[in-house]
Design a protein around this motif. Structure first.
Motif, PDB file in Angstrom:
ATOM      1  N   UNK A 107       0.842  -1.204   0.000  1.00 18.82           N
ATOM      2  CA  UNK A 107       0.000   0.000   0.000  1.00 18.82           C
ATOM      3  C   UNK A 107       0.875   1.251   0.000  1.00 18.82           C
ATOM      4  N   UNK A 108       1.975   1.213   0.781  1.00 21.21           N
ATOM      5  CA  UNK A 108       2.876   2.379   0.821  1.00 21.21           C
ATOM      6  C   UNK A 108       3.519   2.627  -0.533  1.00 21.21           C
ATOM      7  N   UNK A 109       3.907   1.545  -1.214  1.00 20.13           N
ATOM      8  CA  UNK A 109       4.494   1.707  -2.544  1.00 20.13           C
ATOM      9  C   UNK A 109       3.490   2.353  -3.501  1.00 20.13           C
ATOM     10  N   UNK A 110       2.236   1.895  -3.409  1.00 19.63           N
ATOM     11  CA  UNK A 110       1.205   2.474  -4.272  1.00 19.63           C
ATOM     12  C   UNK A 110       0.980   3.942  -3.935  1.00 19.63           C
ATOM     13  N   UNK A 111       0.956   4.264  -2.630  1.00 21.46           N
ATOM     14  CA  UNK A 111       0.745   5.650  -2.226  1.00 21.46           C
ATOM     15  C   UNK A 111       1.906   6.534  -2.676  1.00 21.46           C
ATOM     16  N   UNK A 112       3.134   6.003  -2.569  1.00 18.25           N
ATOM     17  CA  UNK A 112       4.301   6.793  -2.996  1.00 18.25           C
ATOM     18  C   UNK A 112       4.276   7.039  -4.503  1.00 18.25           C
ATOM     19  N   UNK A 113       3.875   6.010  -5.261  1.00 19.45           N
ATOM     20  CA  UNK A 113       3.798   6.199  -6.708  1.00 19.45           C
ATOM     21  C   UNK A 113       2.753   7.254  -7.062  1.00 19.45           C
ATOM     22  N   UNK A 143      -9.230  23.989 -12.256  1.00 21.98           N
ATOM     23  CA  UNK A 143      -9.856  22.882 -11.537  1.00 21.98           C
ATOM     24  C   UNK A 143      -8.834  21.887 -11.006  1.00 21.98           C
ATOM     25  N   UNK A 144      -7.743  21.682 -11.726  1.00 23.28           N
ATOM     26  CA  UNK A 144      -6.804  20.629 -11.365  1.00 23.28           C
ATOM     27  C   UNK A 144      -6.083  20.892 -10.058  1.00 23.28           C
ATOM     28  N   UNK A 145      -5.688  22.123  -9.693  1.00 28.14           N
ATOM     29  CA  UNK A 145      -5.078  22.324  -8.376  1.00 28.14           C
ATOM     30  C   UNK A 145      -5.986  21.881  -7.241  1.00 28.14           C
ATOM     31  N   UNK A 146      -7.312  22.094  -7.410  1.00 23.59           N
ATOM     32  CA  UNK A 146      -8.244  21.656  -6.369  1.00 23.59           C
ATOM     33  C   UNK A 146      -8.235  20.146  -6.263  1.00 23.59           C
ATOM     34  N   UNK A 147      -8.250  19.474  -7.445  1.00 20.67           N
ATOM     35  CA  UNK A 147      -8.215  18.007  -7.440  1.00 20.67           C
ATOM     36  C   UNK A 147      -6.927  17.485  -6.814  1.00 20.67           C
ATOM     37  N   UNK A 148      -5.831  18.166  -7.132  1.00 19.20           N
ATOM     38  CA  UNK A 148      -4.545  17.752  -6.569  1.00 19.20           C
ATOM     39  C   UNK A 148      -4.548  17.921  -5.057  1.00 19.20           C
ATOM     40  N   UNK A 149      -5.107  19.018  -4.564  1.00 17.00           N
ATOM     41  CA  UNK A 149      -5.153  19.251  -3.126  1.00 17.00           C
ATOM     42  C   UNK A 149      -5.985  18.190  -2.416  1.00 17.00           C
ATOM     43  N   UNK A 150      -7.136  17.847  -3.022  1.00 15.52           N
ATOM     44  CA  UNK A 150      -7.978  16.807  -2.436  1.00 15.52           C
ATOM     45  C   UNK A 150      -7.251  15.462  -2.419  1.00 15.52           C
ATOM     46  N   UNK A 151      -6.568  15.157  -3.526  1.00 12.53           N
ATOM     47  CA  UNK A 151      -5.843  13.889  -3.600  1.00 12.53           C
ATOM     48  C   UNK A 151      -4.728  13.829  -2.554  1.00 12.53           C
ATOM     49  N   UNK A 152      -4.028  14.937  -2.372  1.00 13.46           N
ATOM     50  CA  UNK A 152      -2.955  14.976  -1.376  1.00 13.46           C
ATOM     51  C   UNK A 152      -3.523  14.779   0.031  1.00 13.46           C
ATOM     52  N   UNK A 153      -4.663  15.425   0.306  1.00 15.69           N
ATOM     53  CA  UNK A 153      -5.292  15.251   1.620  1.00 15.69           C
ATOM     54  C   UNK A 153      -5.693  13.796   1.842  1.00 15.69           C
ATOM     55  N   UNK A 157      -4.294  11.340   4.759  1.00 14.08           N
ATOM     56  CA  UNK A 157      -5.176  10.605   5.671  1.00 14.08           C
ATOM     57  C   UNK A 157      -4.891   9.106   5.609  1.00 14.08           C
ATOM     58  N   UNK A 158      -4.712   8.613   4.400  1.00 10.90           N
ATOM     59  CA  UNK A 158      -4.432   7.183   4.247  1.00 10.90           C
ATOM     60  C   UNK A 158      -3.081   6.821   4.870  1.00 10.90           C
ATOM     61  N   UNK A 159      -2.132   7.723   4.713  1.00 14.27           N
ATOM     62  CA  UNK A 159      -0.809   7.495   5.303  1.00 14.27           C
ATOM     63  C   UNK A 159      -0.895   7.450   6.834  1.00 14.27           C
ATOM     64  N   UNK A 160      -1.702   8.326   7.406  1.00 17.06           N
ATOM     65  CA  UNK A 160      -1.884   8.309   8.867  1.00 17.06           C
ATOM     66  C   UNK A 160      -2.544   7.019   9.330  1.00 17.06           C
ATOM     67  N   UNK A 161      -3.535   6.553   8.549  1.00 14.08           N
ATOM     68  CA  UNK A 161      -4.181   5.287   8.896  1.00 14.08           C
ATOM     69  C   UNK A 161      -3.189   4.128   8.856  1.00 14.08           C
ATOM     70  N   UNK A 162      -2.335   4.138   7.833  1.00 15.07           N
ATOM     71  CA  UNK A 162      -1.333   3.066   7.724  1.00 15.07           C
ATOM     72  C   UNK A 162      -0.375   3.105   8.907  1.00 15.07           C
ATOM     73  N   UNK A 163       0.036   4.322   9.302  1.00 16.00           N
ATOM     74  CA  UNK A 163       0.924   4.438  10.463  1.00 16.00           C
ATOM     75  C   UNK A 163       0.261   3.921  11.731  1.00 16.00           C
ATOM     76  N   UNK A 164      -1.031   4.207  11.886  1.00 15.52           N
ATOM     77  CA  UNK A 164      -1.748   3.706  13.061  1.00 15.52           C
ATOM     78  C   UNK A 164      -1.820   2.185  13.058  1.00 15.52           C
ATOM     79  N   UNK A 165      -2.070   1.605  11.873  1.00 13.64           N
ATOM     80  CA  UNK A 165      -2.111   0.147  11.784  1.00 13.64           C
ATOM     81  C   UNK A 165      -0.752  -0.468  12.093  1.00 13.64           C
ATOM     82  N   UNK A 166       0.312   0.186  11.617  1.00 16.93           N
ATOM     83  CA  UNK A 166       1.656  -0.313  11.916  1.00 16.93           C
ATOM     84  C   UNK A 166       1.966  -0.213  13.407  1.00 16.93           C
ATOM     85  N   UNK A 167       1.506   0.870  14.037  1.00 17.79           N
ATOM     86  CA  UNK A 167       1.706   1.008  15.486  1.00 17.79           C
ATOM     87  C   UNK A 167       0.996  -0.112  16.240  1.00 17.79           C
ATOM     88  N   UNK A 168      -0.228  -0.438  15.783  1.00 15.75           N
ATOM     89  CA  UNK A 168      -0.949  -1.543  16.426  1.00 15.75           C
ATOM     90  C   UNK A 168      -0.202  -2.857  16.242  1.00 15.75           C
TER      91      UNK A 168
END
Length: 248
Positions: A107-113, A143-153, A157-168
């Protein structure tokens, strides 16, 4: 009285084997998913199946642990058997951490890509005023900067969830290591206790050997005395016979 199962028909062992089988299936699915492109439908379907099976695996391991605790409290199994099964459960937990790390790493590899892709797109649109086609696509650039901002957010969020799962996962691993340490200390204490018992038994055997040797010597002395007494009886009898013959 403790309830004894034949090893082949023990329900707990059958469920343990089922967990091992589920672990192998998840590993096969992870391997199969790596052979497909990340944007393909097959990759997405396998990801969903892996996530479902991971939850099922975790639930079944927890059920095995609960059954061991219940059996230990009700004394339907021995303490040694309970410890052996807890070691098997810890092995399953370590496998769970391994599966979760493999899943999260992909999942991290996919997120980094995706992040790299978004970064490259952002750099491409940064010089919109200097390219010949930027002036024709003003609406798209707005329109695209807005889409990029949403995608980054979403990525954050997904990265934080992954970190929480790794902590568990790390917390579970720490619990497993602590439990293994307790088992090691218990085994060490039991070995020391058994060594003391063996030492006492060896001392008792030495005392028994010495006592037996003494008794054997006493029996030999008595036997020798009995033989000597018999000889004297025969001598006296012969002497009496000689005297009688002489008088006659």
């Amino acid at each position: 009285m403790a309830l004894v199962y034949i090893e082949d028909s023990d329900p707990w062992l059958m469920e343990y084997d089922a967990c091992l089988k589920l672990f192998r299936e998840i590993m096969e699915q992870l391997t199969a998913r790596n052979r497909h492109p990340r944007k393909s439908q097959t990759y997405a379907n396998l990801s969903v199946n892996i996530r479902i099976h991971l939850k099922q695996y975790k639930r079944e391991v927890q059920e095995l642990k609960n059954k061991v605790d219940d059996a230990s409290k009700s004394k339907t199994i021995t303490i040694e058997e309970a410890e052996r099964r807890m070691r098997q459960i810890e092995l399953l937990l370590s496998k769970e951490v391994q599966l979760q790390k493999l899943y999260d790493s992909q999942i991290n590899e996919l997120a980094n890509s995706r992040a790299n892709l978004l970064t490259s797109r952002g750099s491409a649109f940064a010089d919109g005023g200097t390219t010949s086609w930027a002036g024709d696509d003003d609406d798209d650039d707005d329109k695209k900067p807005i889409d990029v901002q949403v995608s980054v957010e979403n990525h954050v969020n997904r990265h934080n969830e992954i970190l929480q799962e790794q902590d568990k996962g790390l917390e579970e691993l720490c619990k497993v290591i602590a439990r293994q340490k307790e088992i090691g200390v218990t085994i060490n204490n039991e070995v020391g206790h058994q060594n003391e018992i063996l030492d006492n038994l060896a001392n008792h055997m030495d005392r028994t050997d010495n006592s037996l040797a003494t008794k054997i010597r006493q029996v030999q002395n008595i036997s020798i005395k009995e033989c000597t007494c018999g000889y004297w009886v025969v001598i006296v009898f012969l002497f009496i016979c000689i005297i009688t013959v002489a008088l006659v």
